[in-house]
Design a protein around this motif. Sequence first.
Motif, PDB file in Angstrom:
ATOM      1  N   GLU A 118     -13.726  -7.192  20.696  1.00 58.74           N
ATOM      2  CA  GLU A 118     -13.083  -5.900  20.899  1.00 58.74           C
ATOM      3  C   GLU A 118     -11.569  -6.033  20.700  1.00 58.74           C
ATOM      4  OE1 GLU A 118     -14.524  -2.924  21.609  1.00 58.74           O
ATOM      5  OE2 GLU A 118     -16.519  -3.833  21.464  1.00 58.74           O
ATOM      6  N   VAL A 119     -10.982  -5.050  20.022  1.00 56.20           N
ATOM      7  CA  VAL A 119      -9.534  -5.014  19.821  1.00 56.20           C
ATOM      8  C   VAL A 119      -9.042  -3.591  20.057  1.00 56.20           C
ATOM      9  CG1 VAL A 119      -9.492  -6.924  18.162  1.00 56.20           C
ATOM     10  CG2 VAL A 119      -9.766  -4.571  17.337  1.00 56.20           C
ATOM     11  N   ASP A 120      -7.761  -3.461  20.295  1.00 56.15           N
ATOM     12  CA  ASP A 120      -7.134  -2.149  20.428  1.00 56.15           C
ATOM     13  C   ASP A 120      -6.862  -1.610  19.019  1.00 56.15           C
ATOM     14  OD1 ASP A 120      -5.555   0.057  20.825  1.00 56.15           O
ATOM     15  OD2 ASP A 120      -4.112  -0.934  22.134  1.00 56.15           O
ATOM     16  N   PRO A 121      -7.487  -0.492  18.633  1.00 57.69           N
ATOM     17  CA  PRO A 121      -7.259   0.039  17.283  1.00 57.69           C
ATOM     18  C   PRO A 121      -5.791   0.270  16.950  1.00 57.69           C
ATOM     19  CG  PRO A 121      -9.063   1.201  18.350  1.00 57.69           C
ATOM     20  CD  PRO A 121      -8.411   0.342  19.402  1.00 57.69           C
ATOM     21  N   ALA A 122      -4.964   0.505  17.970  1.00 53.56           N
ATOM     22  CA  ALA A 122      -3.546   0.804  17.739  1.00 53.56           C
ATOM     23  C   ALA A 122      -2.730  -0.436  17.413  1.00 53.56           C
ATOM     24  CB  ALA A 122      -2.949   1.509  18.953  1.00 53.56           C
ATOM     25  N   THR A 123      -3.253  -1.613  17.727  1.00 56.74           N
ATOM     26  CA  THR A 123      -2.459  -2.832  17.556  1.00 56.74           C
ATOM     27  C   THR A 123      -3.123  -3.860  16.631  1.00 56.74           C
ATOM     28  OG1 THR A 123      -3.455  -3.843  19.531  1.00 56.74           O
ATOM     29  CG2 THR A 123      -1.433  -2.560  19.841  1.00 56.74           C
ATOM     30  N   ARG A 124      -4.234  -3.490  16.004  1.00 55.04           N
ATOM     31  CA  ARG A 124      -4.966  -4.461  15.175  1.00 55.04           C
ATOM     32  C   ARG A 124      -4.122  -4.965  14.006  1.00 55.04           C
ATOM     33  NH1 ARG A 124      -7.986  -4.308  10.643  1.00 55.04           N
ATOM     34  NH2 ARG A 124      -7.824  -2.036  10.450  1.00 55.04           N
ATOM     35  N   VAL A 125      -3.425  -4.068  13.332  1.00 56.93           N
ATOM     36  CA  VAL A 125      -2.518  -4.433  12.236  1.00 56.93           C
ATOM     37  C   VAL A 125      -1.219  -3.663  12.423  1.00 56.93           C
ATOM     38  CG1 VAL A 125      -4.353  -4.999  10.579  1.00 56.93           C
ATOM     39  CG2 VAL A 125      -3.458  -2.659  10.687  1.00 56.93           C
ATOM     40  N   HIS A 126      -0.233  -3.956  11.580  1.00 56.17           N
ATOM     41  CA  HIS A 126       1.071  -3.292  11.683  1.00 56.17           C
ATOM     42  C   HIS A 126       1.328  -2.282  10.559  1.00 56.17           C
ATOM     43  CE1 HIS A 126       1.753  -7.400  13.540  1.00 56.17           C
ATOM     44  NE2 HIS A 126       2.003  -6.577  14.548  1.00 56.17           N
ATOM     45  N   VAL A 127       0.861  -2.598   9.359  1.00 56.38           N
ATOM     46  CA  VAL A 127       1.265  -1.843   8.170  1.00 56.38           C
ATOM     47  C   VAL A 127       0.089  -1.710   7.210  1.00 56.38           C
ATOM     48  CG1 VAL A 127       2.787  -1.872   6.137  1.00 56.38           C
ATOM     49  CG2 VAL A 127       3.676  -2.603   8.355  1.00 56.38           C
ATOM     50  N   TRP A 128       0.070  -0.587   6.506  1.00 56.81           N
ATOM     51  CA  TRP A 128      -0.890  -0.372   5.413  1.00 56.81           C
ATOM     52  C   TRP A 128      -0.119  -0.263   4.102  1.00 56.81           C
ATOM     53  CZ3 TRP A 128      -6.341   0.505   5.753  1.00 56.81           C
ATOM     54  CH2 TRP A 128      -6.843   0.378   7.046  1.00 56.81           C
ATOM     55  N   VAL A 129      -0.664  -0.884   3.062  1.00 58.67           N
ATOM     56  CA  VAL A 129      -0.099  -0.777   1.718  1.00 58.67           C
ATOM     57  C   VAL A 129      -1.156  -0.166   0.814  1.00 58.67           C
ATOM     58  CG1 VAL A 129       0.763  -2.016  -0.297  1.00 58.67           C
ATOM     59  CG2 VAL A 129       1.493  -2.711   1.999  1.00 58.67           C
ATOM     60  N   PHE A 130      -0.823   0.971   0.218  1.00 55.18           N
ATOM     61  CA  PHE A 130      -1.708   1.645  -0.723  1.00 55.18           C
ATOM     62  C   PHE A 130      -1.189   1.371  -2.132  1.00 55.18           C
ATOM     63  CE2 PHE A 130      -2.011   3.991   3.254  1.00 55.18           C
ATOM     64  CZ  PHE A 130      -3.393   3.979   3.451  1.00 55.18           C
ATOM     65  N   ALA A 131      -1.955   0.594  -2.883  1.00 57.42           N
ATOM     66  CA  ALA A 131      -1.542   0.170  -4.218  1.00 57.42           C
ATOM     67  C   ALA A 131      -2.196   1.055  -5.276  1.00 57.42           C
ATOM     68  CB  ALA A 131      -1.932  -1.293  -4.446  1.00 57.42           C
ATOM     69  N   LEU A 132      -1.416   1.423  -6.266  1.00 56.07           N
ATOM     70  CA  LEU A 132      -1.912   2.262  -7.352  1.00 56.07           C
ATOM     71  C   LEU A 132      -1.589   1.621  -8.694  1.00 56.07           C
ATOM     72  CD1 LEU A 132      -3.077   4.913  -8.529  1.00 56.07           C
ATOM     73  CD2 LEU A 132      -0.776   5.905  -8.310  1.00 56.07           C
ATOM     74  N   GLN A 133      -2.628   1.374  -9.497  1.00 58.39           N
ATOM     75  CA  GLN A 133      -2.440   0.930 -10.873  1.00 58.39           C
ATOM     76  C   GLN A 133      -2.226   2.190 -11.687  1.00 58.39           C
ATOM     77  OE1 GLN A 133      -2.965   0.532 -14.054  1.00 58.39           O
ATOM     78  NE2 GLN A 133      -2.183  -1.518 -14.322  1.00 58.39           N
ATOM     79  N   THR A 134      -1.045   2.350 -12.271  1.00 50.31           N
ATOM     80  CA  THR A 134      -0.614   3.647 -12.794  1.00 50.31           C
ATOM     81  C   THR A 134      -0.923   3.887 -14.266  1.00 50.31           C
ATOM     82  OG1 THR A 134       1.597   2.806 -13.343  1.00 50.31           O
ATOM     83  CG2 THR A 134       1.268   3.699 -11.116  1.00 50.31           C
ATOM     84  N   ALA A 135      -1.459   2.904 -14.986  1.00 51.23           N
ATOM     85  CA  ALA A 135      -1.686   3.081 -16.419  1.00 51.23           C
ATOM     86  C   ALA A 135      -2.588   4.278 -16.694  1.00 51.23           C
ATOM     87  CB  ALA A 135      -2.303   1.814 -17.012  1.00 51.23           C
ATOM     88  N   THR A 136      -2.259   5.039 -17.732  1.00 53.56           N
ATOM     89  CA  THR A 136      -3.065   6.200 -18.115  1.00 53.56           C
ATOM     90  C   THR A 136      -3.597   6.087 -19.543  1.00 53.56           C
ATOM     91  OG1 THR A 136      -1.055   7.379 -18.818  1.00 53.56           O
ATOM     92  CG2 THR A 136      -1.838   7.748 -16.554  1.00 53.56           C
ATOM     93  N   ASP A 137      -3.143   5.102 -20.282  1.00 56.38           N
ATOM     94  CA  ASP A 137      -3.599   4.863 -21.654  1.00 56.38           C
ATOM     95  C   ASP A 137      -4.439   3.582 -21.660  1.00 56.38           C
ATOM     96  OD1 ASP A 137      -3.970   4.174 -24.323  1.00 56.38           O
ATOM     97  OD2 ASP A 137      -1.932   4.733 -24.921  1.00 56.38           O
TER      98      ASP A 137
END
Length: 201
Positions: A118-137
């Motif tokens: 069991e962990v506290d959902p508020a303290t499990r991690v600190h940061v989220w990174v949402f990565a986007l591969q931007t190529a369109t061609d």
Amino acid sequence: MDPPRIQPSALTPPEGHETLASATVVDFWRWALGDLRMNTARGYLAEFLVARSLGDRSPTRIEWGPYDVKAADGTLIEVKATGRLQSWTTNKLSTPMWSFKSVKAHRVWSDTLGDYVEVDPATRVHVWVFALQTATDPTLYDPLSIAQWEFRVMPHRQLLAANQTSARLSFLDHLGIKPVSYEQLPRAVATARRQNDQGVG
């Protein structure tokens, strides 16, 4: 008695070293992950890029870890990846979307105990990174080009407070989460960590 643990180790195979079926580990890597546009491979690649940017000293990726990346300063990070192009043929660009059901996780796998804890959902991690591969061609898609990647960084508490488990770009834009480059990523993560520690969200 503690359960037996399998310690991962980094592979450094010579090209000519035989493993299975007269093939090398490199041959397996090419077969399994040779197309870095695949969703699974793209996710691994995004985690690798974030890990390299933030000085994660882990020798290998841990599949069942409670976080994806541990920065050199101890910041715990979850990484999610998506792209506008896919490995399969499509007649239009994909709408970038990330799924993050684990944001509410209150149980995580303990490699030490060999069981969930069991962990506290508020303290499990600190940061989220949402990565986007931007190529369109499709002809210009290069997953190894840092210039084709952008990252949106968010404090964990802010994402948790939003009470969502998936999002499109509009969600992040609404919250004022601006894209940053690979070079800007360490500073953005450090800022998000400070905000998270101050109770943002």
